[in-house]
Each structure stands twice: as C-alpha cells, then as structure tokens.
Design a protein around this motif. Structure first.
Motif, mmCIF file in Angstrom:
data_model
loop_
_atom_site.group_PDB
_atom_site.id
_atom_site.type_symbol
_atom_site.label_atom_id
_atom_site.label_comp_id
_atom_site.label_asym_id
_atom_site.label_seq_id
_atom_site.Cartn_x
_atom_site.Cartn_y
_atom_site.Cartn_z
ATOM 1 N N PRO A 59 0.843 -1.203 0.000
ATOM 2 C CA PRO A 59 0.000 0.000 0.000
ATOM 3 C C PRO A 59 0.876 1.249 0.000
ATOM 4 N N THR A 60 0.419 2.259 -0.684
ATOM 5 C CA THR A 60 1.200 3.490 -0.762
ATOM 6 C C THR A 60 0.873 4.399 0.421
ATOM 7 N N ARG A 76 -0.130 9.055 -6.899
ATOM 8 C CA ARG A 76 -0.130 8.150 -8.056
ATOM 9 C C ARG A 76 -1.484 8.220 -8.749
ATOM 10 N N GLY A 77 -1.443 8.064 -10.042
ATOM 11 C CA GLY A 77 -2.690 8.059 -10.809
ATOM 12 C C GLY A 77 -3.221 9.465 -11.041
ATOM 13 N N LYS A 78 -4.448 9.518 -11.477
ATOM 14 C CA LYS A 78 -5.083 10.792 -11.790
ATOM 15 C C LYS A 78 -5.302 11.588 -10.509
ATOM 16 N N PRO A 79 -4.919 12.860 -10.508
ATOM 17 C CA PRO A 79 -5.105 13.663 -9.298
ATOM 18 C C PRO A 79 -6.592 13.884 -9.014
ATOM 19 N N PRO A 80 -6.958 13.935 -7.746
ATOM 20 C CA PRO A 80 -8.348 14.203 -7.402
ATOM 21 C C PRO A 80 -8.718 15.657 -7.721
#
Length: 97
Positions: A59-60, A76-80
């Motif tokens: 887990p990050t 990580r991934g698309k920013p909220p």
C-alpha cells in the motif's frame, strides 16, 4: 399446490442432493489423487501446478490531504479534483522519518 411451486421445490431438493454428491465424490477423488501421488512419488510441480507468488504490491503512503474533507491521495494516478497542481505544497502531508 401449483405445479410451478412443486417443480421449484423439486429443483431445490435435487440441488441439495447434487451438492452432497459433489462433495462426497470430490473428497473421494482427492483421496485417490493423493494416494497415487504418494505411490508414484509425484510432486505438484510435475503436474504443472503452480502456486501463486505472494503479492509484492505494498500500500502506498498518502502524500497529500484535502484540508476540507480530509481525504488523501498518494500522488499516483489521476489527481483528485481537490488537488491544485499549481500549489501542491498546500496539500502536502508531513512525513515522519
């Protein structure tokens, strides 16, 4: 009773019988397989059985927090939607080292 109700009851009874028969036959089959493997010194590797490797994904740790809602993002991934790319320091979480 209606025919539909009677047939549904028969299906339910047959399903129970099928489940019992499958459990019994499966247990017998497994016992036979184990006996044959022992008798002929067969290993699971020889059968091509592969065990799944343990997951290496960890887990990050969250790096950013929305001050309004308290939700976090790891970076990580698309920013909220709440994350402002022009001022990321505003949302940074102090990391203990």
């Amino acid at each position: 009773m209606s025919t539909v109700h009677t047939l549904r009851q028969q299906i339910a009874d047959l399903q129970k019988e099928l489940d019992i028969a499958l459990r019994t036959e499966r247990a017998d089959a497994l016992a036979k397989i184990r006996d044959l493997m022992t008798a002929y010194s067969i290993t699971p590797d020889e059968l091509g059985v592969r065990r799944r490797a343990p997951s290496t994904i960890r887990p990050t740790v969250p790096k950013y927090r929305d001050p309004a809602s308290g939700t976090t993002w790891s970076g990580r991934g698309k920013p909220p939607r709440w994350f402002d790319k022009s001022n990321p320091e505003r949302f940074a979480i102090e990391q203990e080292q």
